[in-house]
Design an enzyme around this catalytic site. Structure first.
Site, PDB file in Angstrom:
ATOM      1  N   MET A 159       0.837  -1.170   0.000  1.00  0.00           N
ATOM      2  CA  MET A 159       0.000   0.000   0.000  1.00  0.00           C
ATOM      3  C   MET A 159       0.889   1.242   0.000  1.00  0.00           C
ATOM      4  O   MET A 159       1.382   1.657   1.032  1.00  0.00           O
ATOM      5  CB  MET A 159      -0.908   0.003   1.228  1.00  0.00           C
ATOM      6  CG  MET A 159      -1.678   1.277   1.382  1.00  0.00           C
ATOM      7  SD  MET A 159      -2.800   1.315   2.780  1.00  0.00           S
ATOM      8  CE  MET A 159      -1.679   1.550   4.128  1.00  0.00           C
ATOM      9  N   PRO A 160       1.119   1.854  -1.145  1.00  0.00           N
ATOM     10  CA  PRO A 160       1.916   3.082  -1.191  1.00  0.00           C
ATOM     11  C   PRO A 160       1.180   4.247  -0.533  1.00  0.00           C
ATOM     12  O   PRO A 160      -0.033   4.386  -0.658  1.00  0.00           O
ATOM     13  CB  PRO A 160       2.097   3.351  -2.682  1.00  0.00           C
ATOM     14  CG  PRO A 160       1.742   2.092  -3.371  1.00  0.00           C
ATOM     15  CD  PRO A 160       0.784   1.381  -2.480  1.00  0.00           C
ATOM     16  N   PHE A 161       1.957   5.063   0.151  1.00  0.00           N
ATOM     17  CA  PHE A 161       1.455   6.304   0.744  1.00  0.00           C
ATOM     18  C   PHE A 161       2.440   7.388   0.355  1.00  0.00           C
ATOM     19  O   PHE A 161       3.597   7.353   0.764  1.00  0.00           O
ATOM     20  CB  PHE A 161       1.362   6.183   2.265  1.00  0.00           C
ATOM     21  CG  PHE A 161       0.786   7.403   2.928  1.00  0.00           C
ATOM     22  CD1 PHE A 161      -0.565   7.470   3.201  1.00  0.00           C
ATOM     23  CD2 PHE A 161       1.589   8.478   3.253  1.00  0.00           C
ATOM     24  CE1 PHE A 161      -1.110   8.593   3.810  1.00  0.00           C
ATOM     25  CE2 PHE A 161       1.062   9.608   3.851  1.00  0.00           C
ATOM     26  CZ  PHE A 161      -0.285   9.666   4.137  1.00  0.00           C
ATOM     27  N   HIS A 216      -2.397   5.702  -1.813  1.00  0.00           N
ATOM     28  CA  HIS A 216      -2.868   6.921  -1.154  1.00  0.00           C
ATOM     29  C   HIS A 216      -1.913   8.068  -1.470  1.00  0.00           C
ATOM     30  O   HIS A 216      -0.703   7.925  -1.315  1.00  0.00           O
ATOM     31  CB  HIS A 216      -2.919   6.727   0.363  1.00  0.00           C
ATOM     32  CG  HIS A 216      -3.828   5.614   0.764  1.00  0.00           C
ATOM     33  ND1 HIS A 216      -5.123   5.834   1.164  1.00  0.00           N
ATOM     34  CD2 HIS A 216      -3.641   4.266   0.804  1.00  0.00           C
ATOM     35  CE1 HIS A 216      -5.690   4.670   1.436  1.00  0.00           C
ATOM     36  NE2 HIS A 216      -4.812   3.713   1.230  1.00  0.00           N
TER      37      HIS A 216
END
Length: 73
Positions: free
Chosen positions: A1-3, A41
Protein backbone atom coordinates in the site's frame (compact mmCIF):
# COMPACT_ATOMS: atom_id res chain seq x y z
CA UNK A 1 0.00 0.00 0.00
CA UNK A 2 1.92 3.08 -1.19
CA UNK A 3 1.46 6.30 0.74
CA UNK A 4 2.86 9.40 -0.96
CA UNK A 5 2.97 12.89 0.53
CA UNK A 6 3.42 15.89 -1.75
CA UNK A 7 4.17 19.23 -0.11
CA UNK A 8 3.59 22.42 -2.05
CA UNK A 9 3.19 26.06 -1.18
CA UNK A 10 -0.38 27.30 -0.88
CA UNK A 11 -0.58 29.81 -3.68
CA UNK A 12 -2.89 29.38 -6.59
CA UNK A 13 -2.87 25.64 -7.20
CA UNK A 14 -6.29 24.66 -8.51
CA UNK A 15 -8.42 21.68 -7.55
CA UNK A 16 -8.01 20.41 -11.11
CA UNK A 17 -4.21 20.61 -10.90
CA UNK A 18 -4.19 18.71 -7.60
CA UNK A 19 -6.45 16.03 -9.10
CA UNK A 20 -4.06 15.68 -12.03
CA UNK A 21 -1.06 15.30 -9.70
CA UNK A 22 -2.88 12.60 -7.74
CA UNK A 23 -3.89 10.76 -10.91
CA UNK A 24 -0.43 10.90 -12.47
CA UNK A 25 1.42 9.78 -9.33
CA UNK A 26 -1.04 6.90 -8.96
CA UNK A 27 -0.56 5.92 -12.61
CA UNK A 28 3.24 6.04 -12.23
CA UNK A 29 3.19 3.78 -9.18
CA UNK A 30 0.93 1.34 -11.01
CA UNK A 31 3.05 1.34 -14.19
CA UNK A 32 6.51 1.27 -12.62
CA UNK A 33 5.96 -0.67 -9.39
CA UNK A 34 2.79 -2.62 -10.24
CA UNK A 35 0.96 -1.07 -7.28
CA UNK A 36 -2.81 -1.30 -7.20
CA UNK A 37 -4.48 2.12 -7.62
CA UNK A 38 -7.22 1.19 -5.14
CA UNK A 39 -4.56 0.74 -2.45
CA UNK A 40 -2.51 3.83 -3.33
CA UNK A 41 -2.87 6.92 -1.15
CA UNK A 42 -1.70 10.39 -2.20
CA UNK A 43 -1.81 13.31 0.23
CA UNK A 44 -1.17 16.88 -0.87
CA UNK A 45 -0.13 19.15 1.97
CA UNK A 46 -0.33 22.86 1.25
CA UNK A 47 2.01 25.03 3.29
CA UNK A 48 1.61 28.78 3.64
CA UNK A 49 4.54 30.65 2.09
CA UNK A 50 5.25 32.27 5.48
CA UNK A 51 5.86 28.75 6.83
CA UNK A 52 8.18 27.57 4.05
CA UNK A 53 11.69 28.91 3.98
CA UNK A 54 15.06 28.37 2.37
CA UNK A 55 18.29 30.31 2.05
CA UNK A 56 17.51 31.88 5.41
CA UNK A 57 14.25 33.58 4.44
CA UNK A 58 10.60 32.68 4.00
CA UNK A 59 9.20 31.96 0.57
CA UNK A 60 7.04 35.07 0.97
CA UNK A 61 10.15 37.21 1.47
CA UNK A 62 12.01 35.49 -1.37
CA UNK A 63 9.18 36.08 -3.82
CA UNK A 64 8.90 39.72 -2.74
CA UNK A 65 12.64 40.22 -3.35
CA UNK A 66 12.39 38.45 -6.68
CA UNK A 67 9.49 40.66 -7.78
CA UNK A 68 11.40 43.78 -6.78
CA UNK A 69 14.46 42.62 -8.70
CA UNK A 70 12.42 41.81 -11.80
CA UNK A 71 10.69 45.18 -11.57
CA UNK A 72 14.07 46.88 -11.85
CA UNK A 73 14.92 45.13 -15.10
Amino acid sequence: MPFVTVRITRDGVTTEQKAQVIAEITETLERVLNKRPDLTHIVIEEVDTDNWGYAGITTTQYRKQLAETQGQS
